[in-house]
Design a protein around this motif. Structure first.
Motif, PDB file in Angstrom:
ATOM      1  N   ASN A 127      38.418  49.211  14.116  1.00 25.08           N
ATOM      2  CA  ASN A 127      39.436  48.395  13.461  1.00 25.08           C
ATOM      3  C   ASN A 127      39.547  48.790  11.985  1.00 25.08           C
ATOM      4  O   ASN A 127      38.575  48.689  11.234  1.00 25.08           O
ATOM      5  CB  ASN A 127      39.084  46.914  13.601  1.00 25.08           C
ATOM      6  CG  ASN A 127      40.156  46.013  13.014  1.00 25.08           C
ATOM      7  OD1 ASN A 127      40.213  45.831  11.807  1.00 25.08           O
ATOM      8  ND2 ASN A 127      40.993  45.452  13.864  1.00 25.08           N
ATOM      9  N   ALA A 128      40.737  49.260  11.581  1.00 27.65           N
ATOM     10  CA  ALA A 128      40.925  49.732  10.205  1.00 27.65           C
ATOM     11  C   ALA A 128      40.666  48.625   9.188  1.00 27.65           C
ATOM     12  O   ALA A 128      40.066  48.864   8.131  1.00 27.65           O
ATOM     13  CB  ALA A 128      42.331  50.292  10.028  1.00 27.65           C
ATOM     14  N   ALA A 129      41.115  47.408   9.475  1.00 23.71           N
ATOM     15  CA  ALA A 129      40.904  46.298   8.554  1.00 23.71           C
ATOM     16  C   ALA A 129      39.418  46.013   8.365  1.00 23.71           C
ATOM     17  O   ALA A 129      38.962  45.700   7.253  1.00 23.71           O
ATOM     18  CB  ALA A 129      41.624  45.053   9.054  1.00 23.71           C
ATOM     19  N   ARG A 130      38.660  46.157   9.443  1.00 22.17           N
ATOM     20  CA  ARG A 130      37.205  45.929   9.359  1.00 22.17           C
ATOM     21  C   ARG A 130      36.551  47.012   8.519  1.00 22.17           C
ATOM     22  O   ARG A 130      35.640  46.722   7.718  1.00 22.17           O
ATOM     23  CB  ARG A 130      36.617  45.915  10.775  1.00 22.17           C
ATOM     24  CG  ARG A 130      35.088  45.778  10.816  1.00 22.17           C
ATOM     25  CD  ARG A 130      34.649  44.394  10.377  1.00 22.17           C
ATOM     26  NE  ARG A 130      33.204  44.288  10.365  1.00 22.17           N
ATOM     27  CZ  ARG A 130      32.431  44.602   9.336  1.00 22.17           C
ATOM     28  NH1 ARG A 130      32.979  45.041   8.201  1.00 22.17           N
ATOM     29  NH2 ARG A 130      31.122  44.463   9.415  1.00 22.17           N
ATOM     30  N   ARG A 131      36.991  48.235   8.657  1.00 22.23           N
ATOM     31  CA  ARG A 131      36.429  49.321   7.850  1.00 22.23           C
ATOM     32  C   ARG A 131      36.745  49.113   6.373  1.00 22.23           C
ATOM     33  O   ARG A 131      35.896  49.308   5.502  1.00 22.23           O
ATOM     34  CB  ARG A 131      36.988  50.675   8.323  1.00 22.23           C
ATOM     35  CG  ARG A 131      36.610  51.032   9.748  1.00 22.23           C
ATOM     36  CD  ARG A 131      36.787  52.511  10.045  1.00 22.23           C
ATOM     37  NE  ARG A 131      38.148  52.994   9.853  1.00 22.23           N
ATOM     38  CZ  ARG A 131      39.101  52.924  10.766  1.00 22.23           C
ATOM     39  NH1 ARG A 131      38.869  52.328  11.934  1.00 22.23           N
ATOM     40  NH2 ARG A 131      40.303  53.418  10.539  1.00 22.23           N
ATOM     41  N   GLN A 132      37.993  48.718   6.095  1.00 23.82           N
ATOM     42  CA  GLN A 132      38.382  48.488   4.708  1.00 23.82           C
ATOM     43  C   GLN A 132      37.584  47.343   4.099  1.00 23.82           C
ATOM     44  O   GLN A 132      37.157  47.410   2.941  1.00 23.82           O
ATOM     45  CB  GLN A 132      39.878  48.200   4.637  1.00 23.82           C
ATOM     46  CG  GLN A 132      40.414  48.135   3.207  1.00 23.82           C
ATOM     47  CD  GLN A 132      41.933  48.055   3.192  1.00 23.82           C
ATOM     48  OE1 GLN A 132      42.556  47.670   4.165  1.00 23.82           O
ATOM     49  NE2 GLN A 132      42.531  48.423   2.077  1.00 23.82           N
ATOM     50  N   GLN A 133      37.374  46.293   4.873  1.00 24.62           N
ATOM     51  CA  GLN A 133      36.594  45.159   4.390  1.00 24.62           C
ATOM     52  C   GLN A 133      35.159  45.578   4.064  1.00 24.62           C
ATOM     53  O   GLN A 133      34.581  45.136   3.067  1.00 24.62           O
ATOM     54  CB  GLN A 133      36.586  44.051   5.434  1.00 24.62           C
ATOM     55  CG  GLN A 133      35.825  42.796   5.002  1.00 24.62           C
ATOM     56  CD  GLN A 133      35.776  41.750   6.105  1.00 24.62           C
ATOM     57  OE1 GLN A 133      36.109  42.039   7.243  1.00 24.62           O
ATOM     58  NE2 GLN A 133      35.376  40.553   5.759  1.00 24.62           N
ATOM     59  N   GLU A 156      38.374  59.759   7.592  1.00 24.64           N
ATOM     60  CA  GLU A 156      39.264  58.597   7.695  1.00 24.64           C
ATOM     61  C   GLU A 156      40.737  59.002   7.760  1.00 24.64           C
ATOM     62  O   GLU A 156      41.240  59.701   6.886  1.00 24.64           O
ATOM     63  CB  GLU A 156      39.040  57.669   6.491  1.00 24.64           C
ATOM     64  CG  GLU A 156      39.835  56.387   6.533  1.00 24.64           C
ATOM     65  CD  GLU A 156      39.580  55.588   7.800  1.00 24.64           C
ATOM     66  OE1 GLU A 156      40.548  55.400   8.569  1.00 24.64           O
ATOM     67  OE2 GLU A 156      38.430  55.176   8.026  1.00 24.64           O
ATOM     68  N   ASP A 158      43.288  56.507   8.425  1.00 25.17           N
ATOM     69  CA  ASP A 158      44.132  55.400   7.977  1.00 25.17           C
ATOM     70  C   ASP A 158      44.318  55.487   6.461  1.00 25.17           C
ATOM     71  O   ASP A 158      43.339  55.529   5.709  1.00 25.17           O
ATOM     72  CB  ASP A 158      43.487  54.059   8.344  1.00 25.17           C
ATOM     73  CG  ASP A 158      44.371  52.892   7.987  1.00 25.17           C
ATOM     74  OD1 ASP A 158      44.338  52.456   6.810  1.00 25.17           O
ATOM     75  OD2 ASP A 158      45.100  52.392   8.870  1.00 25.17           O
ATOM     76  N   ASN A 160      45.261  53.377   4.110  1.00 24.89           N
ATOM     77  CA  ASN A 160      44.735  52.271   3.315  1.00 24.89           C
ATOM     78  C   ASN A 160      43.217  52.328   3.217  1.00 24.89           C
ATOM     79  O   ASN A 160      42.637  52.127   2.143  1.00 24.89           O
ATOM     80  CB  ASN A 160      45.176  50.932   3.916  1.00 24.89           C
ATOM     81  CG  ASN A 160      46.667  50.723   3.837  1.00 24.89           C
ATOM     82  OD1 ASN A 160      47.321  51.126   2.871  1.00 24.89           O
ATOM     83  ND2 ASN A 160      47.250  50.113   4.853  1.00 24.89           N
ATOM     84  N   VAL A 161      42.570  52.606   4.334  1.00 24.66           N
ATOM     85  CA  VAL A 161      41.113  52.721   4.322  1.00 24.66           C
ATOM     86  C   VAL A 161      40.690  53.937   3.501  1.00 24.66           C
ATOM     87  O   VAL A 161      39.728  53.880   2.744  1.00 24.66           O
ATOM     88  CB  VAL A 161      40.565  52.821   5.758  1.00 24.66           C
ATOM     89  CG1 VAL A 161      39.036  52.900   5.743  1.00 24.66           C
ATOM     90  CG2 VAL A 161      41.006  51.627   6.590  1.00 24.66           C
TER      91      VAL A 161
END
Length: 347
Positions: A127-133, A156, A158, A160-161
Motif C-alpha cells: 500500500n503506497a499510503a502505508r509506505r509514505q506514512q 519506489e 509511486d 508521492n512515496v
C-alpha cells in the motif's frame, strides 16, 4: 553388519535407521540368532539412496514413493524442489538484508531494533499510503538508516512515496550518495531515473560528480534531470545539455532560466548565446523549437541578445516574430533589467 556398525559407517544414527525401518524405507535383510538387526550391502546402498534424496530436499514420504514406484518420473518433483529452494533462498536473502540494515543502524537496544523492523515492514507494504506514512512518521528518536532509504528510493515507483523518500534521504544523517549513485549503473532505465532524481536533492561534491557522470547517460530523461540539477548548483558543464533541453523539451522554461543565470558569468555569456543562435539556424523549419530558443535568448542578462531578438522580430515565422517582438518591448520598458523575462504566450 549390525545397526551400530552401520550407524558408525554411514553417519546415520541408529535412531534414524529404526525410523527408516518403521516407515518401510530401509528394512534390514536379516536378524542374528540373538534377534539383532543385520544389514546387507544392498540395505546399506538403500540407506545411502535415502540420504542422497534427503540432501535434495525430498521428504521421507516423497523418497518412499520414488524408491517404490518403478514408473516414478523425477522431472516434476525436481522442478518443484527447485522452485521451493529458490523461494527459501529469497527469504534468506531478505532476512540477511534486513539484519544488515538493522546492524548498520547501530541500535542501542532491542527497542531500537523493533522500531527499525517496524520501518522495514512499512516500506515493504504493498500500500503506497502505508509506505509514505512509514517514511513521514518514523519511530521516535530512531533515524531511518541511510542505506535502507537509498535502496527504497531506487525501487519506489509511486511518485508521492518516491518524493517522501528523497526528502527523508536528503535529511538523513550519514552519506547516502554512494548507495544512490550505484543505481546509475543499472540496466533498468527507471532505476537510473530514480537515482538521478535523488542525487539532485543530495548536497556535496560526490553528488555533483555523480550528476556530472549522468550527463553521458543513454537516456535523455536522465541527462535532462542531471543537467537541471547541475545548473542549479552553478555547474557550467551542464550548458550543452541545457541547450538540448530547450530544443527538445520538456523543462525548456526551467532550462532557459538556468542558462540565463549561468550566462551572468562573462566567460560563458557569448558561448551560451552563440549556442542558442546555432540551434535557431539548425532548426529553421521547426517553429516550436525556434520559439523556445527565442524565449531562451530573452533570459540572457543585460541586452546582449537584443540585436538578435530585433532580427527575429522580423522573422517570416509569425510565432517567432511575435515572441521576439514581445521580448524587445519588454527590454524597452525595462532597459536596466535585461534578465529574468517572463515566458511569452503565443495565444
Amino acid at each position: 553388519m549390525l545397526i551400530g556398525e552401520v550407524a558408525r559407517r554411514s553417519g546415520v544414527s541408529a535412531r534414524m535407521l529404526r525410523h527408516y525401518e518403521a516407515l518401510g524405507l530401509v528394512r534390514p535383510t536379516g536378524r542374528t540368532v540373538g534377534g539383532y538387526r543385520e544389514y546387507s550391502l544392498a540395505d546399506i546402498r538403500q540407506i545411502f539412496h535415502v540420504e542422497g534424496l534427503r540432501s535434495l530436499g525430498l521428504s521421507l514420504s516423497q523418497i518412499r514413493r520414488a524408491l517404490e514406484d518403478p514408473g516414478f518420473t523425477p522431472a516434476n518433483l525436481v522442478g518443484d524442489l527447485i522452485r521451493k529452494t529458490e523461494q527459501r533462498l529469497n527469504r534468506e536473502r531478505e532476512l540477511l538484508e534486513r539484519l544488515r540494515t538493522v546492524d548498520a543502524a547501530e541500535p542501542s537496544g532491542w527497542q531500537d531494533v523493533l522500531r527499525i523492523v517496524e520501518l522495514l515492514h512499512g516500506l515493504g507494504s504493498p500500500n503506497a499510503a502505508r509506505r509514505q506514512q512509514a517514511i513521514l512518521a518514523p519511530a521516535e528518536d530512531v533515524p531511518a538508516p541511510v542505506e535502507l532509504l537509498a535502496q527504497a528510493v531506487l525501487a519506489e515507483s509511486d511518485p508521492n512515496v518516491a518524493g517522501a523518500l528523497r526528502w527523508a534521504l536528503a535529511r538523513a544523517s550519514g552519506d547516502g550518495v554512494a548507495s544512490v549513485a550505484s543505481g546509475m549503473s543499472s540496466d533498468v532505465v527507471e532505476v537510473r531515473r530514480r537515482a538521478v532524481a535523488a542525487l539532485a536533492e543530495l548536497p556535496g561534491d560526490e553528488a555533483t560528480a555523480a550528476l556530472t557522470d549522468a550527463l553521458e547517460d543513454a537516456d535523455p530523461t536522465v541527462r535532462r534531470h542531471a543537467a537541471l540539477a547541475l545548473a542549479a548548483r552553478g555547474e557550467t558543464r551542464a550548458v550543452p545539455a541545457l541547450v538540448g533541453t530547450v530544443v527538445e523539451g520538456p523543462n525548456d522554461v526551467e532550462a532557459a532560466e538556468l542558462l540565463g543565470t549561468l550566462a551572468r558569468d562573462t566567460r560563458w555569456t557569448d558561448r551560451i548565446m552563440n549556442a542558442l543562435i546555432h540551434e535557431l539556424t539548425a532548426h529553421s523549419a521547426n517553429s516550436a523549437v525556434r520559439v523556445r530558443l527565442t524565449q531562451a535568448l530573452g533570459e540572457l542578462p543585460g541586452s546582449i541578445a537584443l540585436d538578435m531578438l530585433q532580427q527575429l522580430a522580423r522573422d517570416d515565422d509569425r510565432a517567432v516574430a511575435f515572441t521576439a517582438s514581445a521580448l524587445v518591448e519588454m527590454f524597452a520598458e525595462q532597459p536596466d533589467e535585461g534578465t529574468g523575462t517572463a515566458q511569452i504566450s503565443n495565444g
